[in-house]
Design a protein around this motif. Structure first.
Motif, PDB file in Angstrom:
ATOM      1  N   ALA A  67       6.818  -9.660  -2.988  1.00 46.74           N
ATOM      2  CA  ALA A  67       7.752 -10.202  -1.996  1.00 46.74           C
ATOM      3  C   ALA A  67       8.821  -9.186  -1.596  1.00 46.74           C
ATOM      4  O   ALA A  67       9.144  -9.033  -0.413  1.00 46.74           O
ATOM      5  N   THR A  68       9.366  -8.456  -2.577  1.00 51.47           N
ATOM      6  CA  THR A  68      10.420  -7.489  -2.276  1.00 51.47           C
ATOM      7  C   THR A  68       9.894  -6.361  -1.393  1.00 51.47           C
ATOM      8  O   THR A  68      10.483  -6.016  -0.363  1.00 51.47           O
ATOM      9  N   ASP A  69       8.755  -5.787  -1.827  1.00 51.68           N
ATOM     10  CA  ASP A  69       8.194  -4.675  -1.064  1.00 51.68           C
ATOM     11  C   ASP A  69       7.782  -5.113   0.342  1.00 51.68           C
ATOM     12  O   ASP A  69       7.887  -4.337   1.303  1.00 51.68           O
ATOM     13  N   ALA A  70       7.319  -6.347   0.452  1.00 50.56           N
ATOM     14  CA  ALA A  70       6.869  -6.849   1.749  1.00 50.56           C
ATOM     15  C   ALA A  70       8.017  -6.818   2.757  1.00 50.56           C
ATOM     16  O   ALA A  70       7.811  -6.587   3.944  1.00 50.56           O
ATOM     17  N   ARG A  71       9.212  -7.034   2.273  1.00 48.36           N
ATOM     18  CA  ARG A  71      10.378  -6.987   3.154  1.00 48.36           C
ATOM     19  C   ARG A  71      10.859  -5.549   3.334  1.00 48.36           C
ATOM     20  O   ARG A  71      11.205  -5.111   4.425  1.00 48.36           O
ATOM     21  N   LEU A  72      10.821  -4.812   2.225  1.00 48.15           N
ATOM     22  CA  LEU A  72      11.380  -3.463   2.204  1.00 48.15           C
ATOM     23  C   LEU A  72      10.554  -2.459   3.022  1.00 48.15           C
ATOM     24  O   LEU A  72      11.088  -1.473   3.554  1.00 48.15           O
ATOM     25  N   CYS A  73       9.267  -2.720   3.143  1.00 44.36           N
ATOM     26  CA  CYS A  73       8.404  -1.715   3.787  1.00 44.36           C
ATOM     27  C   CYS A  73       8.794  -1.452   5.231  1.00 44.36           C
ATOM     28  O   CYS A  73       8.439  -0.415   5.795  1.00 44.36           O
ATOM     29  N   PHE A  74       9.556  -2.374   5.851  1.00 45.06           N
ATOM     30  CA  PHE A  74       9.959  -2.178   7.250  1.00 45.06           C
ATOM     31  C   PHE A  74      11.264  -1.409   7.386  1.00 45.06           C
ATOM     32  O   PHE A  74      11.741  -1.165   8.490  1.00 45.06           O
ATOM     33  N   GLU A  75      11.868  -1.049   6.267  1.00 39.53           N
ATOM     34  CA  GLU A  75      13.101  -0.264   6.332  1.00 39.53           C
ATOM     35  C   GLU A  75      12.749   1.202   6.553  1.00 39.53           C
ATOM     36  O   GLU A  75      11.696   1.680   6.140  1.00 39.53           O
ATOM     37  N   ARG A  76      13.676   1.919   7.199  1.00 38.70           N
ATOM     38  CA  ARG A  76      13.435   3.347   7.416  1.00 38.70           C
ATOM     39  C   ARG A  76      13.546   4.093   6.095  1.00 38.70           C
ATOM     40  O   ARG A  76      14.353   3.744   5.237  1.00 38.70           O
ATOM     41  N   HIS A  77      12.721   5.122   5.939  1.00 34.40           N
ATOM     42  CA  HIS A  77      12.647   5.920   4.718  1.00 34.40           C
ATOM     43  C   HIS A  77      12.278   5.063   3.513  1.00 34.40           C
ATOM     44  O   HIS A  77      12.678   5.348   2.401  1.00 34.40           O
ATOM     45  N   ALA A  78      11.551   3.965   3.757  1.00 31.78           N
ATOM     46  CA  ALA A  78      11.078   3.158   2.637  1.00 31.78           C
ATOM     47  C   ALA A  78       9.641   3.549   2.362  1.00 31.78           C
ATOM     48  O   ALA A  78       8.756   3.326   3.181  1.00 31.78           O
ATOM     49  N   THR A  79       9.408   4.182   1.215  1.00 33.59           N
ATOM     50  CA  THR A  79       8.049   4.592   0.874  1.00 33.59           C
ATOM     51  C   THR A  79       7.813   4.471  -0.619  1.00 33.59           C
ATOM     52  O   THR A  79       8.739   4.653  -1.409  1.00 33.59           O
ATOM     53  N   SER A  80       6.585   4.141  -0.974  1.00 34.38           N
ATOM     54  CA  SER A  80       6.232   4.107  -2.395  1.00 34.38           C
ATOM     55  C   SER A  80       5.537   5.400  -2.788  1.00 34.38           C
ATOM     56  O   SER A  80       5.096   5.568  -3.902  1.00 34.38           O
ATOM     57  N   LYS A  81       5.436   6.343  -1.801  1.00 33.65           N
ATOM     58  CA  LYS A  81       4.511   7.447  -2.023  1.00 33.65           C
ATOM     59  C   LYS A  81       5.145   8.730  -2.551  1.00 33.65           C
ATOM     60  O   LYS A  81       4.473   9.541  -3.174  1.00 33.65           O
ATOM     61  N   ILE A  82       6.417   8.945  -2.281  1.00 37.28           N
ATOM     62  CA  ILE A  82       7.093  10.069  -2.934  1.00 37.28           C
ATOM     63  C   ILE A  82       8.441   9.594  -3.469  1.00 37.28           C
ATOM     64  O   ILE A  82       9.014   8.619  -2.981  1.00 37.28           O
ATOM     65  N   ARG A  83       8.935  10.300  -4.482  1.00 40.51           N
ATOM     66  CA  ARG A  83      10.214   9.914  -5.069  1.00 40.51           C
ATOM     67  C   ARG A  83      11.236  11.037  -4.915  1.00 40.51           C
ATOM     68  O   ARG A  83      12.421  10.805  -4.822  1.00 40.51           O
ATOM     69  N   GLN A  84      10.764  12.277  -4.946  1.00 36.62           N
ATOM     70  CA  GLN A  84      11.686  13.406  -4.867  1.00 36.62           C
ATOM     71  C   GLN A  84      11.108  14.493  -3.967  1.00 36.62           C
ATOM     72  O   GLN A  84       9.902  14.482  -3.682  1.00 36.62           O
ATOM     73  N   ALA A  85      11.972  15.398  -3.552  1.00 41.84           N
ATOM     74  CA  ALA A  85      11.557  16.412  -2.582  1.00 41.84           C
ATOM     75  C   ALA A  85      10.351  17.220  -3.072  1.00 41.84           C
ATOM     76  O   ALA A  85       9.458  17.557  -2.298  1.00 41.84           O
TER      77      ALA A  85
END
Ligand code: ADP
Ligand code: MG
Length: 616
Positions: A67-85
């Protein structure tokens, strides 16, 4: 004085970002398909309506979101794919910028349904122009479905900027094919306006290529394989004899991502050097694997261009492995690629015996028979039916009737007061045309002289003829002794089906349309059997890309495309009779001065022009 700089509200920033990521419906297709691949789906379905202008939907059976991610995925710079530069230099996913969904949500209506495998219930979210309008739970299958509707609903300028459905759908198809080719083990389905265009089961590379481009592709493929520390290459190149005029089937995938690279393209072209006819393009499907830290994908928002650390070595390896494959599969002589390439004889001179000069003898020639037009002469069109051949006076008449503008180009009459020659000799040459460089036809006219571009002139003649045939729906057709079977891919078949009635008006007779082939039993009178596949291929290509000069109708595009394919080209020798006939046919046209592509068909020099040149 207070400062004037303000931070942009998120929805405005998102709209601006959307301009970079989402150019057209196909961009949405790309982002959604890539997200589904990243979510480890094994089955992905793409549903499109009106080329994606009203709906792009992607349904996957991947990991889903809570539920949280479903809402969060539409935010800018919201990604599960990288964490750091640093993660940017070790990418294993398609996405990582976390901006696609935020951008799409800013300029469209999105309905999303998603459920993770271990959850009982899934999440249902509706978001319109960045505003959340609905969020609740629902009973859903595992995976995610994104439906993007009314793209650019709040940016009318962008919406109006979209091209025709044919063109937009071509882009959608390109993206679909690229992702499907990059991931042969995933099954993909494509449904457009309710009809299923592709249903691709999970398979290997070769099967996937064949499933997309049609059964005929299989025999054309030559495998390429190379394994070095820098790069691993797998895939196929097309045999040179199947090369086409357009750059349709050329694909590089780097770490499972479709990329464009003029530099690597050049490497392939140079491997094919000497094996292709002028202007032909080989097809290739090359899958490159390189260590993720040796590339930079982050240079463009759509991520289709990447930077390699060691481009030069990749170029050399790619070139030699393609050459090697072409050699191994007997397509070209094997070359030892350790050797200095300067020592290699160019392919075209290798294994080549001297050609005997050919002499053309007309065994059927009968000096007493009435003169018959040659085949290419006949192809200059209907002119000879209406007008007596070789009659310059008729040309004059034609000019008067059809266009007052060019009536001044009346041709010189025979009343030449030549004192240098016998009057008989003058009779014979007074109307002569000359071919210059097998490209231009020169002739005298009353006011001076005329230089005609043979290719453009013939295009005009054929174009008007095809257009007339299409409009009056009464074209003559030549029956083939044996029906011709030609193979096409699913999307090409779609274009052909759309064009069928118009093509029939030009003289084509179709016996059957199957899923990947057509059977032809009759051809337009002007078309040789050997031309058919090229003409149709070019036609499909032009329709899919709507050649820029044309914007009116399908008939117009078809008439133009066929005229272009069939017109005599520069470099073709024309007999006197053919030259003369072409000149006559051109001036019998409605618009003789320009080619169907709006280029001048001839230019004139008045005597004054010539005098001026000599006065220098
Ligand atoms: P990116 O792909 O660059 O991370 P996106 O805006 O495309 O950015 O997506 C944001 C996030 O939404 C992704 O990182 C992923 O966690 C989640 N997401 C998007 N699409 C899907 C999907 N089909 N299945 C599961 N998760 C998804
Ligand atoms: Mg993404």
């Amino acid at each position: 004085m207070s400062g004037i700089i303000q931070l942009l509200p998120d929805h405005v920033a998102n709209q601006i970002a959307a301009g970079e990521v989402v150019q057209r419906p196909a961009s949405v297709v790309k982002e959604l398909l890539e997200n589904a691949v990243d979510a480890k789906a094994s089955d992905i379905k793409l549903i499109v309506k009106e080329a994606g202008k009203t709906l792009v939907q992607v349904i996957d059976n991947g990991l889903g979101m809570n539920a949280t991610d479903a809402r969060l995925c539409f935010e800018r710079h919201a990604t599960s794919k990288i964490r750091q530069a640093e993660d940017l230099f070790d990418l294993h996913t398609k996405g990582f910028r976390g901006e696609a969904l935020a951008s799409i949500a800013a300029i469209a209506h999105i309905e999303m349904k998603t459920k993770q495998d271990q959850e009982e219930l899934g999440n249902h979210i509706v978001i319109e122009g960045s505003k959340l309008t609905k969020q609740d739970v629902a009973v859903l299958p595992k995976g995610t479905s994104f439906a993007v509707k009314n793209l650019f609903f709040n940016i009318p300028a962008r919406r109006n900027f979209l091209k025709s459905e044919t063109v937009e759908f071509r882009h959608v198809l390109d993206e679909f094919q690229r992702v499907a080719l990059a991931h042969p083990s995933i099954s993909f389905t494509l449904i457009h306006n309710g009809s299923e265009l592709y249903n691709l089961p999970g398979s290997n590379m070769r099967q996937r290529i064949v499933a997309i481009f049609g059964g005929k592709t299989n025999e054309k493929l030559v495998p390429v394989s190379e394994d070095t520390d820098l790069i691993k290459i797998k895939g196929f190149v097309g045999k040179p004899e199947f090369a086409k005029k357009n750059r349709g089937e050329q694909f590089f995938f780097v770490n499972d991502r479709y990329i464009k690279s003029p530099y690597l393209h050049h490497a392939i072209m140079s491997a094919f050097e000497g094996l292709l006819k002028e202007g032909n393009q080989p097809s290739y499907f090359l899958y490159l694997q390189v260590p993720p830290h040796t590339i930079d994908i982050n240079i463009h928002p759509t991520k289709t261009e990447i930077k390699f650390d060691d481009e030069h070595s990749l170029y050399a390896i790619l070139r030699s492995s393609v050459k090697h494959s072409l050699g191994q599969f007997n397509v070209a002589p094997i070359l030892d690629f350790e050797r200095d390439s300067n020592l290699d004889t160019p392919y075209q001179y290798k294994d080549k015996t001297a050609d005997f000069p050919t002499i053309q003898v007309d065994s059927g020639f009968n000096p007493f028979a009435a003169e018959k037009p040659s085949k290419s002469l006949a192809s200059f069109g209907s002119y000879k039916k209406d007008t007596p051949q070789g009659n310059w006076e008729s040309l004059y008449v034609g000019l008067k009737q059809d266009s007052d503008e060019i009536a001044s180009f009346s041709f010189e009459s025979t009343e030449v007061t030549g004192s240098l020659f016998e009057s008989e000799a003058i009779e014979a040459t007074a109307h002569a045309t000359y071919q210059v460089h097998k490209k231009y036809i020169v002739s005298t006219i009353k006011s001076g002289m005329l230089v005609m571009d043979q290719g453009r002139a013939h295009q005009r003649v054929l174009y008007e003829q095809f257009l007339t045939n299409i409009t009056i729906q009464k074209a003559a057709s030549q029956q083939l002794l044996f029906p011709l079977e030609l193979y096409f891919s699913a999307d090409e078949m779609q274009v052909l089906r759309d064009m069928q009635p118009t093509l029939e008006n030009t003289g084509f007779v179709f016996d059957a349309f199957t899923t990947d082939a057509i059977q032809i039993s009759g051809l337009p009178v002007l078309m040789a059997e050997s031309d058919v596949s090229v003409v149709l291929e070019e036609l499909i290509h032009n329709i899919q890309n709507e050649i820029p000069e044309s914007s009116f109708s399908q008939s117009d595009t078809i008439a133009k495309s066929m005229a272009k394919s069939l017109a005599v080209k520069a470099g073709t020798y024309l007999t006197d009779k053919e030259q003369e006939n072409l000149v006559n046919s051109l001036f019998a046209c409605k618009e003789p001065t320009i080619s169907p592509f709006q280029k001048p068909t001839f230019i004139t020099f008045t005597v004054e022009d010539l005098d001026k040149r000599f006065a220098l």
